[in-house]
Design an enzyme around this catalytic site. Structure first.
Site, PDB file in Angstrom:
ATOM      1  N   TYR A 130       0.835  -1.193   0.000  1.00  0.00           N
ATOM      2  CA  TYR A 130       0.000   0.000   0.000  1.00  0.00           C
ATOM      3  C   TYR A 130       0.874   1.248   0.000  1.00  0.00           C
ATOM      4  CZ  TYR A 130      -4.549   2.078   1.450  1.00  0.00           C
ATOM      5  OH  TYR A 130      -5.740   2.735   1.538  1.00  0.00           O
ATOM      6  N   LYS A 158      -1.833  -1.367  -3.801  1.00  0.00           N
ATOM      7  CA  LYS A 158      -2.944  -0.407  -3.798  1.00  0.00           C
ATOM      8  C   LYS A 158      -2.273   0.947  -3.737  1.00  0.00           C
ATOM      9  CE  LYS A 158      -7.080   0.582  -0.939  1.00  0.00           C
ATOM     10  NZ  LYS A 158      -7.059   2.013  -0.938  1.00  0.00           N
TER      11      LYS A 158
HETATM   12  C1  NAY Z   1      -9.052   2.242   2.387  1.00  0.00           C
HETATM   13  O1  NAY Z   1     -10.029   1.778   2.967  1.00  0.00           O
HETATM   14  O2  NAY Z   1      -7.924   1.932   2.719  1.00  0.00           O
HETATM   15  C2  NAY Z   1      -9.306   3.184   1.276  1.00  0.00           C
HETATM   16  O3  NAY Z   1     -10.392   3.234   0.812  1.00  0.00           O
HETATM   17  C3  NAY Z   1      -8.332   4.099   0.688  1.00  0.00           C
HETATM   18  C4  NAY Z   1      -8.901   4.842  -0.510  1.00  0.00           C
HETATM   19  C5  NAY Z   1      -9.477   6.182  -0.098  1.00  0.00           C
HETATM   20  N1  NAY Z   1      -8.377   7.054   0.240  1.00  0.00           N
HETATM   21  C6  NAY Z   1      -8.212   7.601   1.441  1.00  0.00           C
HETATM   22  C7  NAY Z   1      -7.055   8.530   1.570  1.00  0.00           C
HETATM   23  O4  NAY Z   1      -8.936   7.367   2.366  1.00  0.00           O
HETATM   24  O5  NAY Z   1     -11.300   5.971  -1.591  1.00  0.00           O
HETATM   25  C8  NAY Z   1     -10.258   6.823  -1.229  1.00  0.00           C
HETATM   26  C9  NAY Z   1     -10.813   8.176  -0.806  1.00  0.00           C
HETATM   27  O6  NAY Z   1     -11.660   8.055   0.313  1.00  0.00           O
HETATM   28  C10 NAY Z   1     -11.625   8.810  -1.941  1.00  0.00           C
HETATM   29  O7  NAY Z   1     -10.856   8.849  -3.105  1.00  0.00           O
HETATM   30  C11 NAY Z   1     -12.097  10.221  -1.570  1.00  0.00           C
HETATM   31  O8  NAY Z   1     -10.988  11.083  -1.563  1.00  0.00           O
END
Ligand code: NAY
Length: 286
Positions: A130, A158
């Site tokens: 990640y 990821k």
């Molecule tokens: C997780 O559960 O680890 C994630 O979903 C990571 C991905 C999310 N990024 C962050 C920084 O939380 O889905 C994204 C993010 O919420 C979305 O792009 C909105 O910015």
């Protein structure tokens, strides 16, 4: 395309199995390939290891027979807890693991490497590493990411960073690995450079939209991909005002999915979050 599954909590903020099932039921109807369980979107940084173990069990039982691929996120501040979560996930039949890099202190590259090396060796499951500078406080150097992807059992990454040049360089150096992009609002941009898929928070609610974005990119229909991505961008723009996870839960309430609040100290940043979510969800999709 995978939803980074959200967590159902009671009004008092306890892990709530029925509310978790409510979320699962909705997400499992989105046509996604699978679920990423126990990640940041699941408030894992605010849950106890016992709650995460219980959630792993509940989700695997709920998804049984649905053909859904299950990835267990097991990245905890310490290696012991990560290994405990990973071993249970393997026993329960999860298909893969993923983990945030060590993130509670400013760890060195060698500490990050040793963490993933030990975690990858702790089970026979494939592991997805990640990159998420927003959570760790620093981008991992390209050379370290290349080494991590070389570890036995590590099948992919990821990638949740806006540095798409580094992303492309990593893909070029590790062409056999799987790349999942993690910023929902610019998935199509990474898709254009090549992805195996995406993993995100807003997929919980708009899974069908992201499946369509991904299809449009793969079909080379960039006009359609851009139009669909704009729908996601309007939604994420609203979420950034409400707070991403509290706003997502407000949006779930608006569509009738009873999922509870986020765990304190995470809280809504605005008083009228449900009204804002109602408004953005009412906009016509493409
Ligand atoms: C997780 O559960 O680890 C994630 O979903 C990571 C991905 C999310 N990024 C962050 C920084 O939380 O889905 C994204 C993010 O919420 C979305 O792009 C909105 O910015």
């Amino acid at each position: 395309m995978y939803a980074a599954l959200m967590t159902g909590l009671s009004d008092a903020g306890e892990f709530d199995p029925q509310r978790q099932r409510n979320i699962n039921d909705y997400v499992l109807r989105q046509g996604l390939a699978g679920l990423y369980v126990g990640g940041s979107s699941g408030e894992s940084g605010l849950l106890t290891v016992d709650e995460l173990l219980a959630q792993q069990e509940l989700v695997v039982a709920h998804a049984a027979g649905s053909g859904t691929t299950l990835i267990a996120h097991v990245g905890m501040p310490n290696l012991r807890d990560s290994v405990r979560l990973a071993r249970q996930a393997e026993k329960l039949g999860y298909h893969a693991l993923s983990a945030l890099p060590p993130h509670s202190y400013p760890f060195s590259d060698e500490e990050v490497f040793a963490y993933y090396q030990a975690l990858a060796a702790a089970t026979d499951l494939p592991l997805i590493v990640y990159e998420i500078p927003l959570r760790t406080g620093r981008p991992l150097p390209l050379a370290l990411l290349v080494r991590l992807l070389d570890l036995a059992n590590v099948v992919g990454i990821k990638y949740t960073s806006t540095d798409l040049f580094k992303y492309s360089l990593l893909r070029k150096r590790q062409p056999q690995k799987l790349f999942y992009y993690g910023f929902d609002e610019i998935y199509a941009a990474a898709g254009m450079l090549g992805t195996e898929g995406g993993i995100g928070t807003t997929y919980n609610l708009l899974g069908k939209l992201y499946v369509a974005v991904d299809r449009a990119v793969r079909a080379g229909d960039l006009g359609r991909a851009r139009a669909l991505q704009m729908v996601s961008q309007d939604f994420v723009e609203a979420l950034l005002e409400t707070g991403v996870l509290p706003g997502m839960k407000a949006a779930f309430r608006v569509i009738g999915v009873d999922c509870g609040p986020t765990r304190a100290p995470m809280a809504l940043a605005v008083a009228d979050a449900e009204a804002r979510m109602r408004e953005v969800l009412a906009r016509p999709a493409v």
